[in-house]
Design an enzyme around this catalytic site. Sequence first.
Site, PDB file in Angstrom:
ATOM      1  N   HIS A 107     -33.243 -11.103 -15.350  1.00  0.00           N
ATOM      2  CA  HIS A 107     -33.034 -10.463 -14.050  1.00  0.00           C
ATOM      3  C   HIS A 107     -31.633 -10.743 -13.528  1.00  0.00           C
ATOM      4  CE1 HIS A 107     -34.088 -14.601 -12.910  1.00  0.00           C
ATOM      5  NE2 HIS A 107     -33.507 -14.375 -11.738  1.00  0.00           N
ATOM      6  N   ASP A 109     -30.173 -11.567  -9.577  1.00  0.00           N
ATOM      7  CA  ASP A 109     -30.868 -12.127  -8.420  1.00  0.00           C
ATOM      8  C   ASP A 109     -31.073 -11.134  -7.276  1.00  0.00           C
ATOM      9  OD1 ASP A 109     -31.386 -14.687  -9.422  1.00  0.00           O
ATOM     10  OD2 ASP A 109     -29.345 -15.326  -8.980  1.00  0.00           O
ATOM     11  N   HIS A 261     -29.510 -13.110 -16.128  1.00  0.00           N
ATOM     12  CA  HIS A 261     -29.829 -14.425 -16.690  1.00  0.00           C
ATOM     13  C   HIS A 261     -31.323 -14.557 -16.942  1.00  0.00           C
ATOM     14  CE1 HIS A 261     -30.006 -14.705 -12.308  1.00  0.00           C
ATOM     15  NE2 HIS A 261     -30.916 -15.663 -12.458  1.00  0.00           N
ATOM     16  N   ARG A 276     -29.992 -24.635  -6.123  1.00  0.00           N
ATOM     17  CA  ARG A 276     -29.435 -23.278  -6.257  1.00  0.00           C
ATOM     18  C   ARG A 276     -28.913 -22.771  -4.913  1.00  0.00           C
ATOM     19  NH1 ARG A 276     -32.101 -18.049  -5.649  1.00  0.00           N
ATOM     20  NH2 ARG A 276     -31.880 -16.697  -7.459  1.00  0.00           N
TER      21      ARG A 276
END
Length: 285
Positions: A107, A109, A261, A276
């Site tokens: 995907h 983000d 990623h 993150r």
Amino acid sequence: MSVTNYTMASKIEVQPVTGGIGAEISGVDISQVLAEETVADIRQVLLDHLVIFFRDQEITPKQQLAFVSRFGEPDIYPFVKGLDDYPEITPILKLPEETVNFGGIWHSDTVYQPNPPMGTVLYAKELPPAGGDTLFANQYQAYETLSAPLRAFLDGLTAINSAAKGSAAATRSDRVADGGTGLAAEVMEAEHPVVRTHPETGRKALYVNTGHTVRFGGMTEAESTPILDYLYRHQIQPEFSCRFIWRPGSLAFWDNRCAQHYPVNDYHGHTRLLHRVTLKGDKPF
Ligand code: SIN
């Protein structure tokens, strides 16, 4: 691109990790306040290589936010609650008893938002003894290697991207259950160009992904699925990708506008924890 192509104003060193995507940057301590020229060089390496890696960094959440803020404005992840003192930092955690990993599908983000993030910065805190690597794939190359007629067809299309797509929603269910923000995935849907133009490089990148894309705009799922399935296979091939093996203190910074990623879920029975931060992006065009 080879390291010799660079004339860096700062002292950073750049080592590409594959021919297609990714570069490791050394010679910089990101816990410190970086000079403008260092920030500019790091940004250029990100634009050239799509994902950059740093090793052996010791940073606090505050220092991670300070570093990330030099490249844009940190955003809040819509589904999982951030750290109490730093809501912009989302803990990406898989516990030994869990089997599903966060974001465990190819995907880009949160493309179900009207302005998806320009980039994401992930910092490794605790890792399994082996496994838990992250793969990245270059979506400029994915676009450029399609045939001219298929590129022409895709150039004019949009796609509907949804947070509720089953395969992606399942990858965050545990964390939403125990720390969610209460947002309903069903309401998060956005229509974006299938081929987006990167606002900084001007290059075209394929902008559909198996995690979130549901169908083409104006077309049914039945009409869209055969072409989308082909694109999902095409866009992640080894020649466009790299694999990052984390170590404690590693940090990855990827450009969501042109890279996808995939976190590998091969470490059941162990803990993996990363911090993150996403950076606000603009509306894809
Ligand atoms: C993510 O999709 O942001 C998580 C990536 C990872 O855990 O490696």
